[in-house]
Design a protein around this motif. Structure first.
Motif, PDB file in Angstrom:
ATOM      1  N   GLU A   1     -67.358  28.604 -97.766  1.00  0.00           N
ATOM      2  CA  GLU A   1     -68.250  27.593 -98.205  1.00  0.00           C
ATOM      3  C   GLU A   1     -69.361  28.318 -99.138  1.00  0.00           C
TER       4      GLU A   1
ATOM      5  N   ASN B   1     -72.113  26.139 -90.934  1.00  0.00           N
ATOM      6  CA  ASN B   1     -72.856  27.439 -91.003  1.00  0.00           C
ATOM      7  C   ASN B   1     -73.364  27.964 -89.532  1.00  0.00           C
TER       8      ASN B   1
ATOM      9  N   PHE C   1     -79.239  28.581 -90.467  1.00  0.00           N
ATOM     10  CA  PHE C   1     -79.155  27.856 -91.837  1.00  0.00           C
ATOM     11  C   PHE C   1     -79.288  26.446 -92.239  1.00  0.00           C
TER      12      PHE C   1
ATOM     13  N   THR D   1     -80.822  26.036 -96.750  1.00  0.00           N
ATOM     14  CA  THR D   1     -80.251  26.756 -97.328  1.00  0.00           C
ATOM     15  C   THR D   1     -81.329  27.940 -97.863  1.00  0.00           C
TER      16      THR D   1
ATOM     17  N   LEU E   1     -76.217  30.636-100.107  1.00  0.00           N
ATOM     18  CA  LEU E   1     -75.785  30.999 -99.000  1.00  0.00           C
ATOM     19  C   LEU E   1     -74.122  30.947 -99.171  1.00  0.00           C
TER      20      LEU E   1
ATOM     21  N   ASP F   1     -70.921  31.604 -96.879  1.00  0.00           N
ATOM     22  CA  ASP F   1     -70.262  31.419 -95.347  1.00  0.00           C
ATOM     23  C   ASP F   1     -68.796  31.481 -95.354  1.00  0.00           C
TER      24      ASP F   1
ATOM     25  N   TYR G   1     -65.675  31.976 -92.791  1.00  0.00           N
ATOM     26  CA  TYR G   1     -65.529  31.713 -91.466  1.00  0.00           C
ATOM     27  C   TYR G   1     -63.699  31.636 -91.042  1.00  0.00           C
TER      28      TYR G   1
ATOM     29  N   HIS H   1     -68.298  33.667 -88.332  1.00  0.00           N
ATOM     30  CA  HIS H   1     -69.043  33.432 -89.506  1.00  0.00           C
ATOM     31  C   HIS H   1     -69.349  34.687 -90.118  1.00  0.00           C
TER      32      HIS H   1
ATOM     33  N   PHE I   1     -71.883  35.851 -92.938  1.00  0.00           N
ATOM     34  CA  PHE I   1     -72.979  35.204 -93.905  1.00  0.00           C
ATOM     35  C   PHE I   1     -73.643  36.138 -94.928  1.00  0.00           C
TER      36      PHE I   1
END
Length: 405
Positions: free
Chosen positions: A287, A308, A314, A317, A322, A324, A326, A349, A351
């Protein structure tokens, strides 16, 4: 235009509604409704770097109300939230001033949760007026934030039409968003003229195509006043008996609107694959929420906790955006004595900044949900965020017992 003014139009609609069937009777509609009983007690523990004390919150929520049966196509629903805590307030509920503790956004309150009237007397159409729950799609842009004790509701006029086979069209005019922080919080509401439009089409086999436009004008948060236009697709494929892969994709663009003092031109994208085999589920996704160095792509009406990471690092944003990445797994276990089902799951996740690629950290989320009876469930949940790039590490754990009738 205010919701109270729209109410007059809705009453006029009532006067012109279709004739009632023989069995429709006001007394029956009132007596043959259903009570709303939703009770939840929770312990939440938070340890966060940079905050002097650990949070320990023992909170409870009683949501009580009633939904009537139908009378001339009309029905009504109302419920109230009573939220309180036990023991010392060793947490920051955002309005109690205990800023030496991490935030647990479940302030004590007693308030109206929903008060709505719905009309289903028009062909393939439902019109709902009043304070109501609105969840659109997967709640990434519009949701009720059901994880918190005080859910998010909307003072709105909403129309949903399904007269074209396979197509559902929805529109909502919202002039107030009742946020999870409660009526006593300065951040407890968004007011303004907001328009939510969405369409979903399922005419291509099992594939679902969606489109939406969310036009926000938020008086209390003008930098979040935006117009967002998006498309989404969900395509399931059956590989074998009890084996399926679902591919999900989404894209949205966002621009400034109304009194927003910033110039915004940002994108959102999602690519996700979900695999299921019998009781096992596997998910992998990526994402992206863009940032321009000043502003990040915003989703202020979303159920943010569901995205997130459960550590809620988060909720807004970052200005650098951002990314992500996962992966997750779930497994459902049936046949355990004294419970109907146990569902366990874990998600990891990674990030990073969309702009510049800086590392923001990683997170592990784990859950065990015990379905004890049809109405009673026990939920154990844990989130551990290992922060980087200026984002504080934190661990959160929850024990929740929920009864819903």
């Amino acid at each position: 235009m205010r919701i109270s003014a729209l109410g007059a139009a809705f009453v006029l609609l009532a006067a012109t509604g279709g004739a009632a069937s023989a069995e429709e009777d006001l007394g029956d509609a009132l007596l043959n409704g259903k009570p709303i009983i939703d009770l939840r007690v929770r312990y939440e523990h938070v340890e966060q770097d940079g905050v002097a004390n650990n949070a320990n919150a023992y909170t409870g929520r009683a949501r009580l109300g009633y939904e009537t049966g139908s009378f001339h196509g009309f029905s009504a629903l109302t419920d109230f939230d009573l939220i309180g805590h036990a023991g010392p307030e060793d947490y920051n509920d955002t309005i109690n001033g205990r800023t030496s503790y991490p935030v647990v956004a479940d302030a004590d309150t007693a308030e109206l949760n929903r008060l709505q009237i719905a009309y289903a007397g028009l062909p393939d159409t439902v019109v709902t007026l009043g304070r109501q729950r609105i969840i659109l799609g997967n709640a990434r842009f519009v949701g009720n934030v059901g994880w918190r004790q005080n859910e998010q509701t909307f003072d709105a006029l909403r129309v949903v039409n399904s007269s074209i086979d396979g197509l559902e069209l929805g529109y909502a005019y919202v002039n107030r968003v009742n946020r999870v922080f409660g009526e006593d919080s300065p951040a407890g509401r968004f007011r303004g003229d907001n328009h939510l439009l969405n369409a979903d089409y399922t005419g291509f086999g099992n594939v679902t195509l969606g489109a939406y436009a969310y036009l926000l004008d938020l008086n209390e948060a003008p930098v979040l006043s935006t117009e967002t236009y998006g498309l989404r697709v969900s395509a399931p494929f059956t590989l074998a008996e009890n084996t399926k892969v679902t591919l999900n994709g989404e894209y949205a663009c966002q621009h400034d609107r109304a009194g927003n003092p910033r110039s915004i031109d940002l994108d959102y994208a999602l690519a996700e694959a979900a695999f299921s085999w019998a009781s096992l589920g596997l998910t992998a996704g990526y994402e992206v929420l863009e940032g321009d160095g000043v502003t990040g792509f915003s989703t202020p009406l979303a159920t943010l906790h569901a995205f997130n990471g459960w550590a809620d690092t988060f909720l807004a944003t970052p200005a650098a955006g951002l990314e992500d990445l996962y992966v997750g797994a779930t497994y459902a276990i049936a046949g355990i004595p004294a419970i109907e089902k146990l569902v366990i799951g874990a998600t990891w996740h990674d990030f990073s900044a969309e702009r510049g690629g800086a590392d923001f950290g990683s997170e592990l989320d784990m859950v065990a949900n015990f379905v004890l009876t049809k109405s009673l469930s026990l939920n154990l949940k844990f989130a551990s965020f290992d922060g980087d790039g200026g984002f504080a590490s934190r661990d959160k754990s929850w024990v929740s017992l929920t009864y819903a009738y």
